[in-house]
Design an enzyme around this catalytic site. Structure first.
Site, mmCIF file in Angstrom:
data_model
loop_
_atom_site.group_PDB
_atom_site.id
_atom_site.type_symbol
_atom_site.label_atom_id
_atom_site.label_comp_id
_atom_site.label_asym_id
_atom_site.label_seq_id
_atom_site.Cartn_x
_atom_site.Cartn_y
_atom_site.Cartn_z
ATOM 1 N N CYS A 87 0.837 -1.199 0.000
ATOM 2 C CA CYS A 87 0.000 0.000 0.000
ATOM 3 C C CYS A 87 0.871 1.248 0.000
ATOM 4 O O CYS A 87 1.944 1.262 0.611
ATOM 5 C CB CYS A 87 -0.913 0.040 1.228
ATOM 6 S SG CYS A 87 -2.202 -1.234 1.243
ATOM 7 N N CYS A 162 -3.697 -7.930 7.425
ATOM 8 C CA CYS A 162 -3.740 -7.190 6.159
ATOM 9 C C CYS A 162 -5.122 -6.565 6.054
ATOM 10 O O CYS A 162 -6.093 -7.253 5.708
ATOM 11 C CB CYS A 162 -3.456 -8.106 4.973
ATOM 12 S SG CYS A 162 -3.509 -7.250 3.387
ATOM 13 N N ASP A 362 -12.473 -7.036 -22.154
ATOM 14 C CA ASP A 362 -11.867 -6.899 -20.828
ATOM 15 C C ASP A 362 -10.477 -7.534 -20.871
ATOM 16 O O ASP A 362 -10.257 -8.621 -20.324
ATOM 17 C CB ASP A 362 -12.747 -7.581 -19.774
ATOM 18 C CG ASP A 362 -12.180 -7.455 -18.359
ATOM 19 O OD1 ASP A 362 -11.271 -6.627 -18.157
ATOM 20 O OD2 ASP A 362 -12.646 -8.190 -17.473
ATOM 21 N N CYS A 388 -8.007 -2.502 -16.572
ATOM 22 C CA CYS A 388 -7.238 -2.265 -15.356
ATOM 23 C C CYS A 388 -6.070 -1.328 -15.618
ATOM 24 O O CYS A 388 -5.253 -1.096 -14.724
ATOM 25 C CB CYS A 388 -6.731 -3.591 -14.781
ATOM 26 S SG CYS A 388 -5.646 -4.493 -15.898
#
Length: 430
Positions: A87, A162, A362, A388
């Protein structure tokens, strides 16, 4: 002092010479989630408007202390944040963080001279990720070290929690550490456990086990199976080969229940899966025949088949077999024809799309340049692109727009929480 306004341990990289500490004022956030000061100087874990003390040389700096924190700074929820490389933005309040992602998406489209309506984004919350890739390193006899790679390093940060992961995956971390312990017979083994939460339980596909020496011994395989059974995992595979299975891992798409092949692609969160599929199906309303290209195991196929007949194609034969295996027990569908097909080397041609009203694509991060060129040549009236990678989506969108399509609207999708990544669904019409 505001939350997070504290000293940070500087981290250096190979060959990096730390210069004297300098004060910097952060102006923006860069593409990787680092704060950007004039120069430019990139400083991780900072926010726009902050005055910080940083060390290092060149463009890449390390944060020593936040001298004047932003009002948007919050306490990161994860104890591993700052060392774990998973992150980058837990220290940023949700609303400005999400707005930044949407602005980045708009900027990526603008670089291709594309303007469109950007809808309110869908945002997945904490504790919703159903897929994690956990790296394992040798530990003790009974448990391995398990976690994520450190920020900008190959070192492992062993994790105990997490916050992005579904609670079922978090609860399984001790069992996953036990599962990984027998995998280190060969010194070159560096296993990764690809963990997927399914309706049947956890599905674990293991990669990175050295195979040139013959792979795992019979004894190690027995230990692996015993530990999987102790944890009640649904299935454990090694590079797709079944090492243990109690139940077939299953996932639901609309009215269909699909038995997942090992390592099959799924949207990262089930909430995003449902939201994206509903958006795609709504955009396809009124179609008589739909092409679902890069269909995978049927993320959109089964919802689209409630609208019209669907031709589904994907490069992975195992995905097509799984999709086909679910058709007989799925009620209320208009019919699906599925084909294993490499859409890069053999895209569906414009001539094959003569009777198709709507096409959905996709693709992986590389985009769908070859298939988009055929859609541009076709008579298809509506195209729905799922991506994405906004950069390759914008490139492919430009191809469609140049052929006479308009990008009507875009739905931003944030399902990789606290990362710089943003996904999207775009609707095109002639």
């Amino acid at each position: 002092m505001k939350p997070g306004a504290r000293r940070h341990k500087p981290r250096g990289g190979p060959g990096r010479t730390a210069g004297p500490p300098v004060e910097l004022v952060i102006e923006t956030i860069g593409g990787e989630g680092d704060g950007v000061a004039p120069g430019p100087a990139f400083v991780p874990f900072t926010l726009p408007g902050e005055r910080v003390l940083a060390t290092g040389a060149g463009e890449r700096r390390e944060l020593l202390q936040v001298l004047q924190p932003s009002e948007d700074r919050v306490v990161p929820p994860c104890p591993h944040f700052g060392t774990c490389g998973g992150c980058a933005l837990q220290h940023w309040a949700h609303d400005p963080y999400l707005a930044w992602k949407v602005e980045r998406l708009a900027g990526t489209l603008a670089r291709q001279q594309i303007e469109t309506e950007i809808l309110a984004p869908f945002a997945a919350g904490p504790a919703t990720r159903r897929r994690l890739a956990l790296h394992a390193r040798r530990g003790g006899r009974e448990t391995a070290r398990l976690g994520f790679k450190a920020r900008k390093s190959w070192d492992l940060v062993e994790i105990g929690v997490c916050p992005i992961a579904d609670p079922a995956i978090q609860a399984a971390i001790p069992a996953l550490k036990r599962l990984a312990a027998p995998l280190f017979e060969h010194p070159k083994s560096a296993p990764t456990l690809h963990v997927t939460l399914t309706a049947s339980g956890l599905d674990v596909d293991i990669s990175g086990v050295e195979r040139k020496s013959g792979g795992l011994s019979a004894d190690a395989r027995v230990q692996l199976a015993e530990r999987a059974a102790e944890a009640d995992f649904a299935r454990v595979t090694i590079d797709g080969e079944v090492a243990y299975q109690a139940r077939a891992p299953q996932v639901r798409f609309g009215q269909a229940v699909v038995a997942l092949p090992p390592g099959a692609f799924l949207q990262a969160t089930p909430q995003a899966d449902v939201a994206m599929a509903a958006f795609v199906a709504e955009a396809a309303a009124g179609a008589g025949r739909i092409a679902d290209l890069y269909c995978g195991v049927g993320t959109f196929t089964f919802r689209l088949a409630e609208v019209a007949q669907v031709y589904a194609a994907d490069f992975a034969p195992e995905a097509i077999r799984a999709l086909g295996g679910a058709l007989a027990a799925a009620p209320g569908l208009h019919g699906v024809t599925a084909e294993a097909r490499d859409l890069v080397r053999r895209p569906v041609l414009a001539e094959e799309l003569k009777k198709t009203d709507v096409a959905v694509f996709d693709p992986p991060r590389a985009g769908a340049a070859e298939q988009t060129a055929e859609l541009a040549r076709s008579a298809v009236g509506r195209v729905i692109g799922v991506s994405c990678n906004p950069a390759t989506f914008a490139r492919d969108a430009r191809t469609l727009i140049d052929a006479g399509f308009a990008l009507d609207r875009v739905l931003p999708v944030d399902q990789f929480l606290w990362s710089p990544h943003i996904e999207l669904v775009g609707v095109f019409s002639r």
